[in-house]
Design a protein around this motif. Structure first.
Motif, PDB file in Angstrom:
ATOM      1  N   GLU A 151      51.440  68.170  26.689  1.00 17.78           N
ATOM      2  CA  GLU A 151      50.612  68.227  26.318  1.00 17.78           C
ATOM      3  C   GLU A 151      50.299  67.539  24.839  1.00 17.78           C
ATOM      4  O   GLU A 151      49.721  68.083  23.704  1.00 17.78           O
ATOM      5  N   VAL A 152      51.170  66.610  24.147  1.00 18.79           N
ATOM      6  CA  VAL A 152      51.352  65.831  22.756  1.00 18.79           C
ATOM      7  C   VAL A 152      49.784  65.920  22.152  1.00 18.79           C
ATOM      8  O   VAL A 152      48.888  64.734  23.174  1.00 18.79           O
ATOM      9  N   ARG A 153      48.836  65.942  21.389  1.00 15.89           N
ATOM     10  CA  ARG A 153      48.411  65.526  20.696  1.00 15.89           C
ATOM     11  C   ARG A 153      48.552  63.907  19.758  1.00 15.89           C
ATOM     12  O   ARG A 153      49.188  63.500  19.770  1.00 15.89           O
ATOM     13  N   ARG A 154      47.457  63.088  20.368  1.00 17.15           N
ATOM     14  CA  ARG A 154      47.004  61.919  19.968  1.00 17.15           C
ATOM     15  C   ARG A 154      45.698  61.315  19.264  1.00 17.15           C
ATOM     16  O   ARG A 154      45.445  61.349  19.730  1.00 17.15           O
ATOM     17  N   ILE A 155      46.123  60.729  18.446  1.00 15.70           N
ATOM     18  CA  ILE A 155      45.123  60.350  17.570  1.00 15.70           C
ATOM     19  C   ILE A 155      45.653  58.987  17.400  1.00 15.70           C
ATOM     20  O   ILE A 155      45.987  58.039  17.055  1.00 15.70           O
ATOM     21  N   ARG A 156      44.363  57.986  17.930  1.00 12.98           N
ATOM     22  CA  ARG A 156      44.107  56.660  17.325  1.00 12.98           C
ATOM     23  C   ARG A 156      42.918  56.764  16.188  1.00 12.98           C
ATOM     24  O   ARG A 156      42.131  57.108  16.536  1.00 12.98           O
ATOM     25  N   LEU A 157      43.874  55.611  15.137  1.00 13.44           N
ATOM     26  CA  LEU A 157      42.099  55.286  14.552  1.00 13.44           C
ATOM     27  C   LEU A 157      42.604  53.846  14.566  1.00 13.44           C
ATOM     28  O   LEU A 157      43.342  52.956  13.984  1.00 13.44           O
ATOM     29  N   GLY A 158      41.526  52.973  14.387  1.00 12.92           N
ATOM     30  CA  GLY A 158      41.604  51.395  13.958  1.00 12.92           C
ATOM     31  C   GLY A 158      39.556  51.086  13.028  1.00 12.92           C
ATOM     32  O   GLY A 158      39.314  52.439  12.735  1.00 12.92           O
ATOM     33  N   THR A 159      40.108  49.932  12.349  1.00 14.46           N
ATOM     34  CA  THR A 159      39.186  49.074  11.760  1.00 14.46           C
ATOM     35  C   THR A 159      38.835  47.602  12.027  1.00 14.46           C
ATOM     36  O   THR A 159      39.819  47.410  12.589  1.00 14.46           O
ATOM     37  N   ASP A 160      38.045  46.809  12.348  1.00 13.26           N
ATOM     38  CA  ASP A 160      37.188  46.039  12.713  1.00 13.26           C
ATOM     39  C   ASP A 160      36.224  45.347  11.960  1.00 13.26           C
ATOM     40  O   ASP A 160      35.385  45.924  10.804  1.00 13.26           O
ATOM     41  N   ILE A 175      44.840  48.826  14.498  1.00 17.78           N
ATOM     42  CA  ILE A 175      44.608  49.619  15.324  1.00 17.78           C
ATOM     43  C   ILE A 175      46.532  51.177  14.819  1.00 17.78           C
ATOM     44  O   ILE A 175      47.288  50.334  15.048  1.00 17.78           O
ATOM     45  N   ARG A 176      45.833  52.224  14.546  1.00 16.18           N
ATOM     46  CA  ARG A 176      46.874  52.829  14.121  1.00 16.18           C
ATOM     47  C   ARG A 176      46.940  54.062  15.293  1.00 16.18           C
ATOM     48  O   ARG A 176      46.810  54.727  15.778  1.00 16.18           O
ATOM     49  N   VAL A 177      48.337  54.462  16.030  1.00 16.08           N
ATOM     50  CA  VAL A 177      48.690  55.485  17.244  1.00 16.08           C
ATOM     51  C   VAL A 177      49.696  56.362  16.204  1.00 16.08           C
ATOM     52  O   VAL A 177      51.035  56.215  16.046  1.00 16.08           O
ATOM     53  N   ARG A 178      49.303  58.072  16.492  1.00 16.04           N
ATOM     54  CA  ARG A 178      50.341  58.822  15.880  1.00 16.04           C
ATOM     55  C   ARG A 178      49.975  60.006  16.650  1.00 16.04           C
ATOM     56  O   ARG A 178      49.211  59.906  18.089  1.00 16.04           O
ATOM     57  N   TYR A 179      51.212  60.869  16.811  1.00 18.33           N
ATOM     58  CA  TYR A 179      51.303  62.034  17.717  1.00 18.33           C
ATOM     59  C   TYR A 179      51.794  63.013  17.104  1.00 18.33           C
ATOM     60  O   TYR A 179      52.530  62.837  15.781  1.00 18.33           O
ATOM     61  N   ASP A 180      51.161  64.540  17.165  1.00 14.62           N
ATOM     62  CA  ASP A 180      51.391  65.410  16.497  1.00 14.62           C
ATOM     63  C   ASP A 180      52.103  66.180  17.807  1.00 14.62           C
ATOM     64  O   ASP A 180      51.501  66.991  18.311  1.00 14.62           O
ATOM     65  N   ASP A 181      53.793  65.988  17.090  1.00 22.62           N
ATOM     66  CA  ASP A 181      54.066  66.910  18.317  1.00 22.62           C
ATOM     67  C   ASP A 181      55.790  67.927  17.477  1.00 22.62           C
ATOM     68  O   ASP A 181      55.634  68.506  18.008  1.00 22.62           O
ATOM     69  N   ASP A 182      55.340  67.693  16.895  1.00 21.25           N
ATOM     70  CA  ASP A 182      55.906  69.025  15.236  1.00 21.25           C
ATOM     71  C   ASP A 182      57.268  69.144  15.863  1.00 21.25           C
ATOM     72  O   ASP A 182      57.551  70.598  16.238  1.00 21.25           O
ATOM     73  N   ARG A 189      55.428  55.875  16.410  1.00 19.78           N
ATOM     74  CA  ARG A 189      54.669  55.779  15.240  1.00 19.78           C
ATOM     75  C   ARG A 189      54.505  53.992  16.291  1.00 19.78           C
ATOM     76  O   ARG A 189      55.551  53.286  16.677  1.00 19.78           O
ATOM     77  N   LEU A 190      52.816  53.955  16.426  1.00 15.74           N
ATOM     78  CA  LEU A 190      52.311  52.616  17.292  1.00 15.74           C
ATOM     79  C   LEU A 190      51.548  51.954  16.089  1.00 15.74           C
ATOM     80  O   LEU A 190      50.472  52.664  15.899  1.00 15.74           O
TER      81      LEU A 190
END
Length: 277
Positions: A151-160, A175-182, A189-190
């Motif tokens: 259950e790694v936190r995943r956050i997608r951010l996007g602009t158009d 689009i930018r994808v980040r994972y909060d895995d500590d 990084r995607l």
């Protein structure tokens, strides 16, 4: 209820950036091959589901006018991405054989988009938040305990940004994808971005040029980058039938942690008929 409040229930593709909701409506788009992270045929080389939300079940959305400007909004909910697709798995989910088609966690997806429209120009910002077990499968190969990636936190951010100016139509996304895995010394990084410029020569005939870039980085595996400059033509036989042709040149570059670089190129020649049934 009205333009300011719509409620959609049931399995659906949620609103995220400009293209996600219309990616399967081929008569509306100029492409034969869609921008990288929206093209299902690239699923074996790109983590498509990581870039955009593909399944929602509840969505509220609408448009609120403010003078010459319209404010668009959307809020959606759905399952987490941790849906079991293997009935033979045992011990992976709560030490029991798991039924396929069920979410194996108690987490869920929440996403939103806020946008502005002025005359023929549209701009928006999108985001989603959920938790993923994707990296548990290969954790041992990466030298980590699978439990570390539960259950790694995943956050997608996007602009158009898209719009019409005369006979020109343009659209672009990031689009930018980040994972909060500590996890120390571990980075995932995607990123993806594209821009398209389309010109309407006549009522029936149009052409476009586009550029797509997808980048990924995994500390223990290295970096990858795919660039795809492409162009295409479209001719509308009727309001519901369109002929399309396109050319794309894909350039892939992979860099290992050791610094070794591997490059490959692919040429795509495509033709299609899109129809409204």
């Amino acid at each position: 209820m009205n333009r300011a409040l719509n409620l959609k229930l049931g399995l659906q593709i949620p609103i995220f950036n400009h293209f996600n909701e219309i990616k399967n409506k081929t008569p509306l788009i100029p492409y034969v091959i869609r921008p990288l992270v929206y093209e299902s045929s690239f699923n074996e080389i790109i983590l498509l589901d990581e870039f955009t939300p593909t399944r929602g079940f509840v969505q509220g959305y609408g448009s609120v006018p403010k003078g010459d400007i319209k404010i668009d909004y959307a809020l959606h909910l759905g399952n987490s991405p941790n849906v079991n697709d293997n009935s033979g798995i045992t011990g992976a989910f709560d030490d029991q054989t798991s039924q396929t088609g069920l979410d194996t966690t108690a987490t869920f997806l929440i996403g939103t988009r806020l946008g502005l429209r002025y005359q023929n120009v549209k701009f928006g910002v999108s985001a989603t938040h959920d938790y993923t077990n994707l990296f548990q499968t290969g954790a041992e190969l990466l030298g980590h305990d699978p439990a570390t990636f539960k259950e790694v936190r995943r956050i997608r951010l996007g602009t158009d940004l898209s719009g019409h100016i005369g006979d020109y139509h343009f659209e672009s996304e990031y689009i930018r994808v980040r994972y909060d895995d500590d996890i120390p010394d571990f980075l995932i990084r995607l990123e993806f971005y594209y821009v398209t410029l389309d010109y309407q020569w006549t009522d029936e005939f149009s052409s476009y040029a586009s550029y797509w870039i997808e980048e990924e980085e995994l500390t223990t595996l290295g970096k990858g980058k795919i660039e795809v400059p492409n162009a295409g033509l479209r001719y509308d036989l009727t309001d519901g039938i369109a002929l399309k042709a396109g050319y794309a040149r894909g350039r892939q570059r992979e860099t290992a942690p050791s610094g070794e670089v591997h490059k490959s190129d692919l040429n795509f020649y495509t033709a299609a008929i899109s129809a409204v049934l």
